[in-house]
Scaffold this motif. Structure first.
Motif, PDB file in Angstrom:
ATOM      1  N   GLY A   1      -1.598   9.672   8.499  1.00  0.00           N
ATOM      2  CA  GLY A   1      -2.729   8.916   7.969  1.00  0.00           C
ATOM      3  C   GLY A   1      -2.495   8.456   6.546  1.00  0.00           C
ATOM      4  N   ALA A   2      -1.241   8.206   6.186  1.00  0.00           N
ATOM      5  CA  ALA A   2      -0.877   7.757   4.837  1.00  0.00           C
ATOM      6  C   ALA A   2      -0.927   6.229   4.784  1.00  0.00           C
ATOM      7  CB  ALA A   2       0.517   8.256   4.479  1.00  0.00           C
ATOM      8  N   PRO A   3      -0.903   5.636   3.589  1.00  0.00           N
ATOM      9  CA  PRO A   3      -0.927   4.167   3.469  1.00  0.00           C
ATOM     10  C   PRO A   3       0.292   3.535   4.140  1.00  0.00           C
ATOM     11  CG  PRO A   3      -1.345   5.212   1.345  1.00  0.00           C
ATOM     12  CD  PRO A   3      -0.922   6.301   2.272  1.00  0.00           C
ATOM     13  N   ASP A   4       0.159   2.278   4.525  1.00  0.00           N
ATOM     14  CA  ASP A   4       1.282   1.555   5.100  1.00  0.00           C
ATOM     15  C   ASP A   4       2.416   1.471   4.079  1.00  0.00           C
ATOM     16  OD1 ASP A   4      -0.083   1.105   7.453  1.00  0.00           O
ATOM     17  OD2 ASP A   4      -0.816  -0.883   6.842  1.00  0.00           O
ATOM     18  N   PRO A   5       3.655   1.589   4.525  1.00  0.00           N
ATOM     19  CA  PRO A   5       4.787   1.514   3.587  1.00  0.00           C
ATOM     20  C   PRO A   5       4.939   0.115   3.000  1.00  0.00           C
ATOM     21  CG  PRO A   5       5.561   1.593   5.856  1.00  0.00           C
ATOM     22  CD  PRO A   5       4.091   1.843   5.908  1.00  0.00           C
TER      23      PRO A   5
ATOM     24  N   ARG B   1       1.425  14.123   1.784  1.00  0.00           N
ATOM     25  CA  ARG B   1       0.573  14.134   0.595  1.00  0.00           C
ATOM     26  C   ARG B   1      -0.187  12.816   0.433  1.00  0.00           C
ATOM     27  NH1 ARG B   1       4.996  15.871  -3.764  1.00  0.00           N
ATOM     28  NH2 ARG B   1       3.248  15.614  -5.216  1.00  0.00           N
ATOM     29  N   ARG B   2      -0.127  11.964   1.474  1.00  0.00           N
ATOM     30  CA  ARG B   2      -0.819  10.660   1.504  1.00  0.00           C
ATOM     31  C   ARG B   2      -0.323   9.725   0.395  1.00  0.00           C
ATOM     32  NH1 ARG B   2      -2.225  13.808   4.964  1.00  0.00           N
ATOM     33  NH2 ARG B   2      -4.252  13.895   6.019  1.00  0.00           N
ATOM     34  N   LEU B   3       0.943   9.864   0.040  1.00  0.00           N
ATOM     35  CA  LEU B   3       1.516   8.988  -0.968  1.00  0.00           C
ATOM     36  C   LEU B   3       2.130   7.760  -0.290  1.00  0.00           C
ATOM     37  CD1 LEU B   3       3.319  11.654  -3.194  1.00  0.00           C
ATOM     38  CD2 LEU B   3       1.154  10.493  -3.661  1.00  0.00           C
ATOM     39  N   PRO B   4       2.083   6.588  -0.935  1.00  0.00           N
ATOM     40  CA  PRO B   4       2.669   5.383  -0.335  1.00  0.00           C
ATOM     41  C   PRO B   4       4.194   5.472  -0.315  1.00  0.00           C
ATOM     42  CG  PRO B   4       1.921   4.916  -2.565  1.00  0.00           C
ATOM     43  CD  PRO B   4       1.443   6.307  -2.241  1.00  0.00           C
TER      44      PRO B   4
ATOM     45  N   PHE C   1      10.330  11.080   3.331  1.00  0.00           N
ATOM     46  CA  PHE C   1       9.169  10.371   3.862  1.00  0.00           C
ATOM     47  C   PHE C   1       8.125  11.346   4.414  1.00  0.00           C
ATOM     48  CE2 PHE C   1      11.294   6.003   4.937  1.00  0.00           C
ATOM     49  CZ  PHE C   1      11.343   5.720   3.585  1.00  0.00           C
ATOM     50  N   ALA C   2       8.584  12.422   5.045  1.00  0.00           N
ATOM     51  CA  ALA C   2       7.649  13.400   5.599  1.00  0.00           C
ATOM     52  C   ALA C   2       6.857  14.082   4.492  1.00  0.00           C
ATOM     53  CB  ALA C   2       8.399  14.429   6.443  1.00  0.00           C
TER      54      ALA C   2
ATOM     55  N   ALA D   1       9.493   4.732   8.273  1.00  0.00           N
ATOM     56  CA  ALA D   1       8.416   4.909   7.296  1.00  0.00           C
ATOM     57  C   ALA D   1       7.056   4.680   7.936  1.00  0.00           C
ATOM     58  CB  ALA D   1       8.618   3.953   6.126  1.00  0.00           C
ATOM     59  N   ALA D   2       6.943   3.631   8.732  1.00  0.00           N
ATOM     60  CA  ALA D   2       5.662   3.312   9.367  1.00  0.00           C
ATOM     61  C   ALA D   2       5.234   4.411  10.337  1.00  0.00           C
ATOM     62  CB  ALA D   2       5.763   1.967  10.090  1.00  0.00           C
ATOM     63  N   MET D   3       6.186   4.934  11.101  1.00  0.00           N
ATOM     64  CA  MET D   3       5.870   5.991  12.058  1.00  0.00           C
ATOM     65  C   MET D   3       5.427   7.259  11.336  1.00  0.00           C
ATOM     66  SD  MET D   3       8.344   7.592  15.036  1.00  0.00           S
ATOM     67  CE  MET D   3       8.669   5.968  15.717  1.00  0.00           C
ATOM     68  N   THR D   4       6.137   7.623  10.272  1.00  0.00           N
ATOM     69  CA  THR D   4       5.803   8.829   9.523  1.00  0.00           C
ATOM     70  C   THR D   4       4.440   8.697   8.851  1.00  0.00           C
ATOM     71  OG1 THR D   4       8.168   9.076   9.067  1.00  0.00           O
ATOM     72  CG2 THR D   4       6.669  10.495   7.850  1.00  0.00           C
ATOM     73  N   ALA D   5       4.190   7.546   8.231  1.00  0.00           N
ATOM     74  CA  ALA D   5       2.903   7.320   7.566  1.00  0.00           C
ATOM     75  C   ALA D   5       1.759   7.378   8.566  1.00  0.00           C
ATOM     76  CB  ALA D   5       2.925   5.967   6.852  1.00  0.00           C
ATOM     77  N   ALA D   6       1.951   6.786   9.727  1.00  0.00           N
ATOM     78  CA  ALA D   6       0.897   6.776  10.744  1.00  0.00           C
ATOM     79  C   ALA D   6       0.573   8.183  11.230  1.00  0.00           C
ATOM     80  CB  ALA D   6       1.316   5.899  11.924  1.00  0.00           C
TER      81      ALA D   6
END
Length: 360
Positions: free
Chosen positions: A297-301, A235-238, A229-230, A289-294
């Motif tokens: 600045g990546a899309p919401d999982p 890489r801003r991937l979903p 996930f990191a 996933a949500a914490m890592t994406a936030a």
């Protein structure tokens, strides 16, 4: 002090800690390419005596034990990966089980008995663990392929009512492995404790939850869901979240795991002890996933409903016995650990961008 698998993620961090504390440390590691990429270097303090050796190869053990007679052995060498073990059972059995018996036979040939073995075991030995439904505790069987295909994620109680997972504790939870990897880790526990009892040695078994943090291999596709996930979020991937997103895990930071192993070394067992090492805080895969994406600045999982055969629904542990027996407690919160991991990955973009993806 000898650390098997000591050039790996946990072993190298522990070696640094032991050297800083004044221990004489030796490391034995085969430098498997799944963990150590072709161009990677061994990251160990200069004071560490490093031996390249295969734990399944008796002559390698004999060569090491001719040169050192360790007072303690921290046994980390193992093949990991739950899904991988179902298709590469021989490899897991050879390294994890035969590698452990080769160690013990070599000690017998060398006529040397360590004061203590410290074994890094796994939360996987519990399988699905214990659950509670309508006031009754039960152990659900492994989830079948048909069950997962139908989207029936949680086990039901004996009367068909909803159930909740109970935190695993080595003192009360029955080990019931659901994959080959878990079975080999439990076998390691039994083999070491049997040999130690017959030779007046002792064993500390630390059943580790999901370990993550700086130093993880970013080229090993079986390195874990946190690193995956990191890398993707960076890489801003979903992110795709399996099942319904409510798979439960305890993610424990590398520094806390090293502290626990160090505590076991510093306070050798007088009787066989088994403790669980985690953060003590259960987290769903969707929350991770949500914490890592936030943070990136990546899309919401997205919850995708996919699944992996052999995966358990919930893994969480009771760390109270470890805090008492080892005088240890975790210090890292998940968000802080994720930031540290992401900062470390940012310093290795060429490895992170080329790394393949994943088993959790």
């Amino acid at each position: 002090m000898l650390i098997t698998g000591g050039a790996g993620f946990i072993g190298s961090a522990l070696a640094r800690r032991l050297v800083d504390a004044g221990y004489d440390v030796a490391v034995m590691d085969v430098l498997h390419p799944q963990v150590h990429s072709r161009n990677s270097t061994v990251d160990l303090p200069s004071a560490v005596r490093f031996f390249t050796g295969d734990v399944t190869h008796a002559p390698d053990w004999d060569a090491v034990l001719r040169l050192i007679q360790p007072s303690q052995i921290v046994h980390l060498a193992a093949e990991t990966g739950t899904a991988q073990s179902l298709s590469e059972a021989t490899r897991h059995g050879s390294v994890n089980v035969v590698g452990t018996t080769q160690l013990l036979d070599a000690l017998s040939r060398a006529e040397h008995v360590p004061e203590q073995f410290v074994l890094a075991s796994s939360r996987a030995v519990y399988g699905e663990g214990a659950w509670e439904s309508d006031g009754h505790i039960f152990y659900p069987p492994p989830r079948s392929h048909a069950q997962l295909l139908a989207g029936i994620w949680d086990p039901k109680g004996p009367t068909g009512k909803a159930a909740e997972p109970i935190s695993s504790s080595a003192g009360r939870t029955e080990p019931r492995p659901t994959n080959v990897y878990a079975s080999t880790k439990l076998a390691q526990e039994h083999i070491l404790t049997a040999w130690a009892a017959a030779h007046d040695s002792n064993v500390s078994v630390l059943r580790l939850q999901n370990v993550y943090g700086p130093g993880q291999s970013l080229t090993n596709s079986y390195t874990g869901i946190v690193a995956l996930f990191a890398r993707m979020s960076r890489r801003r991937l979903p992110l795709e979240v399996y099942e319904d997103g409510r798979i439960l895990r305890d993610f424990v930071f590398i520094d806390d795991v090293v502290d626990a192993l160090f505590a076991a070394v510093r306070r050798p067992a007088t009787l066989t002890r088994r403790v669980d090492i985690g953060s003590g805080v259960p987290t769903t895969i969707h929350e991770l996933a949500a914490m890592t994406a936030a943070l990136c600045g990546a899309p919401d999982p997205t919850v995708v409903g996919k699944f992996r055969d052999g995966d358990v629904r919930a893994a969480r542990c009771d760390i109270a016995p470890a805090t008492t027996e080892l005088d240890w407690r975790p210090k890292w919160f998940l968000e802080d650990g994720l930031r540290a991991l992401l900062n470390w990955i940012d310093g290795r973009p060429e490895i992170a961008d080329s790394a393949s993806l994943v088993d959790s």
